[in-house]
Design a protein around this motif. Structure first.
Motif, mmCIF file in Angstrom:
data_model
loop_
_atom_site.group_PDB
_atom_site.id
_atom_site.type_symbol
_atom_site.label_atom_id
_atom_site.label_comp_id
_atom_site.label_asym_id
_atom_site.label_seq_id
_atom_site.Cartn_x
_atom_site.Cartn_y
_atom_site.Cartn_z
ATOM 1 N N VAL A 6 84.222 36.414 -12.159
ATOM 2 C CA VAL A 6 83.015 35.888 -11.517
ATOM 3 C C VAL A 6 81.880 36.903 -11.615
ATOM 4 O O VAL A 6 80.732 36.554 -11.930
ATOM 5 C CB VAL A 6 83.296 35.532 -10.040
ATOM 6 C CG1 VAL A 6 81.986 35.262 -9.289
ATOM 7 C CG2 VAL A 6 84.206 34.319 -9.946
ATOM 8 N N ALA A 7 82.178 38.166 -11.363
ATOM 9 C CA ALA A 7 81.147 39.203 -11.426
ATOM 10 C C ALA A 7 80.619 39.380 -12.841
ATOM 11 O O ALA A 7 79.395 39.459 -13.062
ATOM 12 C CB ALA A 7 81.706 40.524 -10.895
ATOM 13 N N MET A 8 81.520 39.451 -13.828
ATOM 14 C CA MET A 8 81.086 39.651 -15.204
ATOM 15 C C MET A 8 80.327 38.439 -15.741
ATOM 16 O O MET A 8 79.258 38.581 -16.352
ATOM 17 C CB MET A 8 82.305 39.933 -16.093
ATOM 18 C CG MET A 8 83.000 41.257 -15.807
ATOM 19 S SD MET A 8 81.999 42.694 -16.214
ATOM 20 C CE MET A 8 81.917 42.546 -17.984
ATOM 21 N N LEU A 9 80.873 37.250 -15.503
ATOM 22 C CA LEU A 9 80.197 36.042 -15.976
ATOM 23 C C LEU A 9 78.869 35.841 -15.265
ATOM 24 O O LEU A 9 77.851 35.535 -15.892
ATOM 25 C CB LEU A 9 81.099 34.823 -15.746
ATOM 26 C CG LEU A 9 82.166 34.544 -16.795
ATOM 27 C CD1 LEU A 9 83.117 33.471 -16.313
ATOM 28 C CD2 LEU A 9 81.528 34.106 -18.106
ATOM 29 N N GLY A 10 78.894 36.014 -13.934
ATOM 30 C CA GLY A 10 77.676 35.816 -13.169
ATOM 31 C C GLY A 10 76.592 36.810 -13.544
ATOM 32 O O GLY A 10 75.431 36.439 -13.754
ATOM 33 N N GLY A 11 76.963 38.093 -13.654
ATOM 34 C CA GLY A 11 75.990 39.105 -14.041
ATOM 35 C C GLY A 11 75.443 38.886 -15.437
ATOM 36 O O GLY A 11 74.234 39.045 -15.677
ATOM 37 N N SER A 12 76.314 38.514 -16.379
ATOM 38 C CA SER A 12 75.873 38.264 -17.757
ATOM 39 C C SER A 12 74.924 37.074 -17.811
ATOM 40 O O SER A 12 73.895 37.114 -18.503
ATOM 41 C CB SER A 12 77.085 38.000 -18.655
ATOM 42 O OG SER A 12 77.966 39.095 -18.653
ATOM 43 N N ALA A 13 75.287 36.003 -17.100
ATOM 44 C CA ALA A 13 74.445 34.807 -17.101
ATOM 45 C C ALA A 13 73.084 35.101 -16.489
ATOM 46 O O ALA A 13 72.042 34.685 -17.015
ATOM 47 C CB ALA A 13 75.139 33.689 -16.336
ATOM 48 N N PHE A 14 73.078 35.816 -15.375
ATOM 49 C CA PHE A 14 71.822 36.147 -14.709
ATOM 50 C C PHE A 14 70.933 36.988 -15.624
ATOM 51 O O PHE A 14 69.748 36.687 -15.824
ATOM 52 C CB PHE A 14 72.099 36.903 -13.405
ATOM 53 C CG PHE A 14 70.891 37.087 -12.543
ATOM 54 C CD1 PHE A 14 70.641 36.223 -11.497
ATOM 55 C CD2 PHE A 14 69.995 38.123 -12.774
ATOM 56 C CE1 PHE A 14 69.518 36.372 -10.692
ATOM 57 C CE2 PHE A 14 68.863 38.288 -11.990
ATOM 58 C CZ PHE A 14 68.631 37.413 -10.942
ATOM 59 N N ALA A 15 71.501 38.048 -16.196
ATOM 60 C CA ALA A 15 70.727 38.924 -17.074
ATOM 61 C C ALA A 15 70.235 38.171 -18.307
ATOM 62 O O ALA A 15 69.097 38.373 -18.754
ATOM 63 C CB ALA A 15 71.579 40.126 -17.487
ATOM 64 N N GLY A 16 71.077 37.288 -18.849
ATOM 65 C CA GLY A 16 70.675 36.529 -20.029
ATOM 66 C C GLY A 16 69.471 35.642 -19.775
ATOM 67 O O GLY A 16 68.533 35.597 -20.585
ATOM 68 N N VAL A 17 69.468 34.942 -18.642
ATOM 69 C CA VAL A 17 68.343 34.062 -18.317
ATOM 70 C C VAL A 17 67.064 34.865 -18.119
ATOM 71 O O VAL A 17 65.999 34.512 -18.629
ATOM 72 C CB VAL A 17 68.665 33.226 -17.057
ATOM 73 C CG1 VAL A 17 67.419 32.465 -16.580
ATOM 74 C CG2 VAL A 17 69.797 32.247 -17.339
ATOM 75 N N VAL A 18 67.147 35.970 -17.379
ATOM 76 C CA VAL A 18 65.954 36.762 -17.068
ATOM 77 C C VAL A 18 65.401 37.436 -18.324
ATOM 78 O O VAL A 18 64.196 37.373 -18.613
ATOM 79 C CB VAL A 18 66.263 37.812 -15.988
ATOM 80 C CG1 VAL A 18 65.071 38.741 -15.788
ATOM 81 C CG2 VAL A 18 66.614 37.129 -14.676
ATOM 82 N N ILE A 19 66.270 38.097 -19.080
ATOM 83 C CA ILE A 19 65.806 38.816 -20.271
ATOM 84 C C ILE A 19 65.198 37.863 -21.288
ATOM 85 O O ILE A 19 64.167 38.151 -21.907
ATOM 86 C CB ILE A 19 66.963 39.628 -20.891
ATOM 87 C CG1 ILE A 19 67.348 40.781 -19.960
ATOM 88 C CG2 ILE A 19 66.576 40.170 -22.267
ATOM 89 C CD1 ILE A 19 68.564 41.549 -20.404
ATOM 90 N N THR A 20 65.822 36.703 -21.459
ATOM 91 C CA THR A 20 65.297 35.718 -22.394
ATOM 92 C C THR A 20 63.894 35.283 -22.012
ATOM 93 O O THR A 20 63.014 35.119 -22.869
ATOM 94 C CB THR A 20 66.228 34.489 -22.445
ATOM 95 O OG1 THR A 20 67.537 34.909 -22.833
ATOM 96 C CG2 THR A 20 65.725 33.475 -23.452
ATOM 97 N N ALA A 21 63.668 35.087 -20.715
ATOM 98 C CA ALA A 21 62.339 34.675 -20.250
ATOM 99 C C ALA A 21 61.297 35.766 -20.441
ATOM 100 O O ALA A 21 60.104 35.480 -20.615
ATOM 101 C CB ALA A 21 62.410 34.274 -18.780
ATOM 102 N N LEU A 22 61.725 37.025 -20.418
ATOM 103 C CA LEU A 22 60.783 38.134 -20.542
ATOM 104 C C LEU A 22 60.424 38.456 -21.991
ATOM 105 O O LEU A 22 59.421 39.109 -22.253
ATOM 106 C CB LEU A 22 61.367 39.392 -19.882
ATOM 107 C CG LEU A 22 61.606 39.318 -18.370
ATOM 108 C CD1 LEU A 22 62.236 40.613 -17.875
ATOM 109 C CD2 LEU A 22 60.308 39.028 -17.623
#
Length: 476
Positions: free
Chosen positions: A334-350
């Protein structure tokens, strides 16, 4: 009520925060209720806070990075709140996905069929042991994920005694290596062949314009190649000099239990596609519904044997009793998937995707070459402990449409899934290699780089050729 009692009750309430994430995600994703999202978001944060002391260092680092990204966009991005919430929704979805799959593991742990089928796989003649054990591990991996490594690894060790090896240590060691390689490579097939796997969910969530039907014709041939090359190497590297020490061999065990388990796995997989078709749901969303229902029905069938009734009440009781184990055991994923998903969405938007596309085109890093480079980067980072969850999520999220750099989206998805598969057998830091190397008391570096080195070196150019051929076929 004193402070210690209040703390204990609060802790018990937080232990069940992950079910709240699941309920909220169901309401938001399936029913379209915004209230569901507001239930899931704080529940996920509470779950991660409770589990923080038990998380490995890499998961903590990833969550800290995600928190810093959230603070950054909240402070400096015009749409920071909406972006952070969207990223958190993605994390909630993947947390629910992996937890839904884990319910099948509970049913498998209580299944006599699983034990019988696993024992039958181990007790095969050397000639057929690799293909049957490898495919069997891939099949079991669909249902019980990484748990198959502990199950089959323990069975392989119990069956590989000095007595079974006719008293020869060399035979025992050769059997250990061949069986463990069959198990590991079979488990590594999941990222490219399993419609229920985490890899498929990550890729489809990061590239929502693709469906499983688009990926299967591209990814399944890689799985077939992976299996056939592994089988060929097992045959070519067999210790011929030891054959004379084994004049006789036990007859192979009946594969009837494996046939029944194959039918069961087929029914679970079919239920996912059926629910997806009936309710017009994308495959990862259908998994959220079908896997818990399948686990409940499977447990009900097991509990029915205990005498009378249809077993649904007993199945519900079993799931409730094991709920803390289910939800606590998922903390790392949960931590790895959740952290990866969160970072992926934010970085992509930036990222300025248009500027990135122009730079890639100008540098020559476009077309299928971009997919090959992405595959190599995922593999390289995996050798330094960066989980493919992180690198694949980021790479898959870069472009809304990879055609802007002359690359078919399916080719990039296939490259990333192939990289994940190769990382499973080559990175000493993956959970799969850690579990098996601990079990057989060998260095993960030896298993990853020495035992699998030739296989890895052979597969890299073959997969690269497949990606070029796939790009040509899709664009001709």
């Amino acid at each position: 009520m004193n402070a210690s009692t209040l703390a204990r009750h609060s802790r018990r309430a937080l232990d069940f925060s992950l079910p709240a994430v699941m309920v909220g995600t169901y309401l938001f994703v399936i029913a379209g209720s915004p209230a569901g999202a507001w239930l899931a978001r704080p529940a996920l944060l509470a779950y991660l806070a409770v589990q923080w002391p038990r998380l490995p260092r890499i998961a903590r680092i990833l969550l800290i990075i995600s928190a810093c990204l959230a603070l950054g966009v909240l402070g400096f991005h015009d749409d920071g709140v909406a972006l952070s919430l969207r990223a958190l929704d993605s994390a909630c979805f993947l947390a629910t996905f992996v937890t839904s799959l884990s319910m099948l593991r509970v049913a498998a742990q209580h299944s006599r069929l699983v034990r019988e089928a696993g024992a039958a796989l181990i007790q095969q003649k050397p000639t057929w042991r690799y293909p049957i054990l490898s495919l069997g591990t891939a099949l079991f991996g669909i249902i019980i994920n990484v748990g198959v490594l502990g199950l089959f690894g323990a069975m392989a060790q119990r069956s590989n005694t000095l007595k079974a090896a006719h008293g020869h240590v060399e035979i025992q060691q050769a059997r250990e290596r061949r069986m463990m390689m069959a198990i590991l490579r079979g488990f590594a097939l999941a990222p490219v062949v399993s419609p229920l796997g985490v890899t498929m969910a990550v890729v489809l969530a990061s590239m929502p314009y693709l469906r499983w039907a688009d990926l299967a014709p591209a990814a399944i041939p890689v799985g077939m190649l992976f299996f056939l090359v592994g089988w060929l190497l097992d045959y070519l590297q067999r210790p011929r000099q030891l054959a004379v020490l084994m004049p006789t061999d036990k007859p192979s065990a009946s594969l009837a239990p494996l046939g029944r388990f194959t039918l069961l796995a087929g029914l679970v997989t079919a239920s996912v596609f059926l629910i997806g078709a009936l309710f017009d749901l994308r495959l990862p969303v259908a998994v959220l519904v079908a896997c818990p229902l399948s686990a409940w029905a499977w447990l009900a069938m097991q509990r029915r044997r205990l005498g009378g009734g249809i077993g649904f009440g007993r199945a519900s009781g079993t799931l409730v009793r094991h709920s803390r184990l289910i939800f606590g055991a998922n903390r790392n994923e949960v931590a790895m998937l959740g952290g990866s998903a969160f970072a992926g969405v934010v970085i992509t938007a930036l990222i300025d995707q248009q500027a990135l596309a122009q730079w890639l085109l100008a540098s020559g890093l476009h077309g299928v070459l971009a997919a090959v480079v992405a595959m190599f980067l995922v593999l390289l980072l995996a050798q330094f402990g960066i989980n493919p969850l992180v690198s694949v999520t980021l790479a898959a999220s870069l472009f809304p449409d990879t055609r802007v750099i002359g690359l078919e989206p399916v080719v990039l998805a296939c490259a990333l899934m192939s990289a994940w598969t190769l990382a499973v057998i080559s990175s000493p830091f993956t959970a799969s290699l850690t579990i098996l190397s601990d079990m057989i008391k060998r260095s993960p570096y030896e298993v990853a780089w020495r035992w699998n080195g030739v296989f890895f070196v052979l597969m890299l150019p073959l997969v690269t050729l497949w990606l070029y051929g796939l790009q040509y076929w899709l664009t001709r």
